[in-house]
Design an enzyme around this catalytic site. Structure first.
Site, PDB file in Angstrom:
ATOM      1  CE  LYS A  58      -1.903   2.514   3.190  1.00 47.61           C
ATOM      2  NZ  LYS A  58      -1.729   3.779   2.451  1.00 47.61           N
ATOM      3  CD  GLU A  64      12.982  -0.127   9.604  1.00 44.01           C
ATOM      4  OE1 GLU A  64      13.771   0.699  10.083  1.00 44.01           O
ATOM      5  OE2 GLU A  64      13.022  -1.337   9.866  1.00 44.01           O
ATOM      6  CB  CYS A  66      13.120   8.785   8.056  1.00 49.56           C
ATOM      7  SG  CYS A  66      14.260   7.846   7.038  1.00 49.56           S
ATOM      8  CD  GLU A 108       9.850  12.606  11.639  1.00 54.06           C
ATOM      9  OE1 GLU A 108       8.731  12.098  11.833  1.00 54.06           O
ATOM     10  OE2 GLU A 108      10.745  12.058  10.967  1.00 54.06           O
TER      11      GLU A 108
HETATM   12  P1  NAD Z   1       2.282   8.009   8.108  1.00 50.79           P
HETATM   13  O1  NAD Z   1       2.632   7.199   9.295  1.00 50.79           O
HETATM   14  O2  NAD Z   1       1.199   9.002   8.229  1.00 50.79           O
HETATM   15  O3  NAD Z   1       1.852   7.037   6.903  1.00 50.79           O
HETATM   16  C1  NAD Z   1       2.686   5.988   6.453  1.00 50.79           C
HETATM   17  C2  NAD Z   1       1.815   4.974   5.746  1.00 50.79           C
HETATM   18  O4  NAD Z   1       0.923   4.368   6.687  1.00 50.79           O
HETATM   19  C3  NAD Z   1       0.927   5.557   4.652  1.00 50.79           C
HETATM   20  O5  NAD Z   1       0.861   4.645   3.587  1.00 50.79           O
HETATM   21  C4  NAD Z   1      -0.407   5.682   5.356  1.00 50.79           C
HETATM   22  O6  NAD Z   1      -1.515   5.700   4.469  1.00 50.79           O
HETATM   23  C5  NAD Z   1      -0.409   4.434   6.228  1.00 50.79           C
HETATM   24  N1  NAD Z   1      -1.292   4.456   7.390  1.00 50.79           N
HETATM   25  C6  NAD Z   1      -1.868   5.533   7.990  1.00 50.79           C
HETATM   26  N2  NAD Z   1      -2.584   5.118   9.063  1.00 50.79           N
HETATM   27  C7  NAD Z   1      -2.461   3.779   9.137  1.00 50.79           C
HETATM   28  C8  NAD Z   1      -2.955   2.781  10.042  1.00 50.79           C
HETATM   29  N3  NAD Z   1      -3.724   3.075  11.092  1.00 50.79           N
HETATM   30  N4  NAD Z   1      -2.611   1.498   9.831  1.00 50.79           N
HETATM   31  C9  NAD Z   1      -1.803   1.156   8.802  1.00 50.79           C
HETATM   32  N5  NAD Z   1      -1.317   2.057   7.913  1.00 50.79           N
HETATM   33  C10 NAD Z   1      -1.634   3.347   8.082  1.00 50.79           C
HETATM   34  O7  NAD Z   1       3.647   8.662   7.601  1.00 50.79           O
HETATM   35  P2  NAD Z   1       3.866   9.698   6.398  1.00 50.79           P
HETATM   36  O8  NAD Z   1       3.412  11.026   6.825  1.00 50.79           O
HETATM   37  O9  NAD Z   1       3.323   9.101   5.148  1.00 50.79           O
HETATM   38  O10 NAD Z   1       5.465   9.664   6.279  1.00 50.79           O
HETATM   39  C11 NAD Z   1       6.318  10.438   7.030  1.00 50.79           C
HETATM   40  C12 NAD Z   1       6.880   9.643   8.197  1.00 50.79           C
HETATM   41  O11 NAD Z   1       7.568   8.493   7.741  1.00 50.79           O
HETATM   42  C13 NAD Z   1       7.902  10.459   8.986  1.00 50.79           C
HETATM   43  O12 NAD Z   1       7.672  10.263  10.352  1.00 50.79           O
HETATM   44  C14 NAD Z   1       9.230   9.834   8.570  1.00 50.79           C
HETATM   45  O13 NAD Z   1      10.261  10.002   9.492  1.00 50.79           O
HETATM   46  C15 NAD Z   1       8.834   8.403   8.405  1.00 50.79           C
HETATM   47  N6  NAD Z   1       9.809   7.681   7.588  1.00 50.79           N
HETATM   48  C16 NAD Z   1      10.634   6.756   8.194  1.00 50.79           C
HETATM   49  C17 NAD Z   1      11.611   6.090   7.449  1.00 50.79           C
HETATM   50  C18 NAD Z   1      12.526   5.070   8.084  1.00 50.79           C
HETATM   51  O14 NAD Z   1      13.123   4.279   7.357  1.00 50.79           O
HETATM   52  N7  NAD Z   1      12.687   5.063   9.395  1.00 50.79           N
HETATM   53  C19 NAD Z   1      11.742   6.364   6.082  1.00 50.79           C
HETATM   54  C20 NAD Z   1      10.894   7.317   5.507  1.00 50.79           C
HETATM   55  C21 NAD Z   1       9.929   7.967   6.272  1.00 50.79           C
END
Ligand code: NAD
Length: 511
Positions: free
Chosen positions: A200, A275, A309, A406
């Site tokens: 997804k 992650e 991230c 963050e």
């Molecule tokens: P997010 O957590 O809002 O969403 C991530 C994904 O999860 C999306 O596909 C979203 O639709 C889905 N999602 C949302 N609610 C969910 C639920 N209840 N159950 C399952 N899936 C759900 O994050 P974002 O805003 O899309 O991305 C930014 C974040 O990602 C930042 O915190 C960043 O640091 C982190 N990030 C971490 C890494 C790493 O490797 N550690 C890499 C890239 C980004």
């Protein structure tokens, strides 16, 4: 900060293949087929907020179909593939990624607002590299063979074997900030280990995953091995995590959502890897080579418009060089050209959308309200695009929200330190532990800090340098599990032990 360029993407710059793809009706990709959904949602270009395409709105029942297709493929064609056949598929997919590099990077850029050269380097070229590395693991997974000694078995001979078998159906959930790249980080080790995947993508960046799924078919990956569900409804990811036939959840995203995902998955005893977010410190010591440290500290935060991230979002510089470092970073920030992501002269584009740019700017206001000094930036542009000026907040203290949380935008917070122990203590004073960098030429200092920093990745005289052969994962609230490296392949396997009891004569009798 300079604003010389056009801020709206000019679609005339797109290749014909991209234009044709964008005009297609986009559905889901399940069991090797395009499935149109009952409803769709609009995709907006971050550079101007205009709708440029629509994507399929998957339902919980579509998730069910996708998981069923993945399960069928696991027990069917893919399950019967020999390791070298999986390897060949991944190698062909790497090749196809490179052949379609321009189209993939243009689609990613339009969806995400990230610069074209960035999507090309990170999402396409680096991904091809990851696919080739992971392809090799397909043929290298092995177990152990041991002659056993169980005290209560006194007759015959016992041999023990361990097998590494694929975990099963993997629900992979990724964010928008490096959409295709992170999708590959999930898919490649899963396929190398023999798993099947339902992916997804984030709501705003669904299109490269759909394109990738077509390329995977072309590469010989059987139908149902890679399924894509897209949608903007909050319940979609949850439906994937909860599905009883999903064996593993591999998630990248925010700490808040990662915690919900980990809880849900662990409650059903599913394998889970999360992650998550970060607030990575950059420590510049008094002996650092400032000619390298200053520009790299600037780009540690401003690359990808701060939406990394492991962005170097907290700067700690020794008091003796603090002002010089700050001035250097401010001057770089002020020279950065904001412009349309498709324009090759732009140095920074917009953030993912207006809601996010406002969220980031609210943090800046909050920082100033809490007493930080705004050295540059701190505003958007008078334009509908989600642009945020590169921003530096100086003189911050550890309790401020801009230091603790963050922001995920181009906002650097900076403070000085007096000695190494204080630098480490400031750096470790965080719920996050994703990355950290040290800038120094003193070996003793480097060794001390490398050992003392609480982070999954510690970089010395570099920042955010990720090699596919090194595990990448967070400590503390930055995650659980690893992407990349052998670790991520092994995480997609489960161990079976097998004991064989032989009653035939002992092999030594024959000698
Ligand atoms: P997010 O957590 O809002 O969403 C991530 C994904 O999860 C999306 O596909 C979203 O639709 C889905 N999602 C949302 N609610 C969910 C639920 N209840 N159950 C399952 N899936 C759900 O994050 P974002 O805003 O899309 O991305 C930014 C974040 O990602 C930042 O915190 C960043 O640091 C982190 N990030 C971490 C890494 C790493 O490797 N550690 C890499 C890239 C980004």
């Amino acid at each position: 900060m300079e604003i010389e360029l056009g801020l709206d993407n000019n679609y005339e710059l797109l290749g014909q293949e991209t234009r044709t793809f964008l005009e297609l009706p986009h559905g889901l990709h399940i069991g090797g087929r395009q499935i149109q959904t009952a409803s769709t949602y609009a995709l907006r270009d971050p550079s101007n907020g205009q709708v440029f395409a629509h994507a399929g709105q998957a339902s919980a029942s579509d998730v069910g179909e996708a998981v069923t297709a993945a399960k069928r493929a696991l027990r069917g064609s893919w399950g019967r593939f020999r390791p070298h056949q999986r390897e060949a598929c991944l190698l062909r997919l790497a090749q196809l990624l490179e052949e379609h590099a321009r189209t993939l990077s243009e689609i990613e850029t339009i969806c995400s607002g990230r610069l074209l050269r960035n999507t090309l380097d990170v999402d396409v070229n680096y991904s091809a590299h990851v696919l080739r590395y992971m392809a090799g693991w397909s043929t290298k997974l092995s177990g152990r063979t041991t002659r056993l000694s169980v005290p209560y078995v006194t007759d015959g001979e016992l041999d023990g074997y361990t097998f590494r078998e694929p975990v099963g159906v993997v629900a992979a959930i990724v964010p928008w900030n490096v959409a295709l790249g992170l999708a590959i980080w999930k898919i490649a080790p899963a396929l190398a280990a023999g798993c099947t995947v339902v992916l997804k993508p984030a709501p705003s960046t669904p299109l490269t995953a759909l394109y990738l799924a077509q390329l995977a078919l072309e590469a010989g990956v059987p139908e149902g091995v890679l399924n894509i569900v897209t949608g903007s409804e909050p319940g979609l990811g949850e439906a994937m995590v909860r599905h009883p036939d999903v064996d593993m959840v591999s998630f990248t995203g925010s700490t808040h959502v990662g915690r919900l995902v980990a809880r849900e998955a662990a409650g059903a005893f599913k394998r889970v890897s999360v992650e998550l977010g970060g607030k990575s410190p950059v420590i510049i010591a008094q002996d650092a080579d400032l000619s390298r440290a200053i520009p790299q500290a600037a780009w540690a935060i401003f690359a990808n418009h701060g939406q990394n991230c492991c962005a170097g979002s907290r700067l700690y510089a020794h008091a003796s060089v603090y002002e010089q470092v700050l001035e250097g970073i401010v001057s770089i920030a002020e020279s950065i050209k904001l412009g349309a992501p498709l324009d090759s002269d732009s140095a920074m584009g917009p953030l993912i959308n207006r809601a996010h740019s406002e969220y980031v700017l609210n943090y800046v206001k909050e920082g100033v309200r809490e007493g930080a000094s705004l050295r540059t930036g701190g505003a958007g542009l008078d334009h509908p695009g989600a642009y945020v000026q590169p921003t530096v907040l100086a003189g911050v203290s550890p309790t401020m929200r801009v230091v603790r949380e963050e922001i995920f935008g181009p906002v650097l917070v900076a403070a000085s330190f007096q000695n190494d122990a204080q630098a480490v203590s400031l750096a470790n004073d965080s719920e996050f532990g994703l990355g950290a960098s040290i800038w120094s030429r003193d070996l003793d200092r480097v060794r001390y800090m490398t050992r003392a920093l609480q982070a999954g990745s510690v970089w010395v005289n570099t920042h955010n340098t990720l090699d596919v052969n090194l595990p990448f994962g967070g400590w503390k609230n930055s995650g659980m599990g690893h992407d990349l490296s052998e670790e991520s392949v092994l995480a997609h396997t489960r161990i079976k032990s097998s004991v064989h009891h032989y009653m035939e004569q002992d092999a030594f009798d024959a000698v």
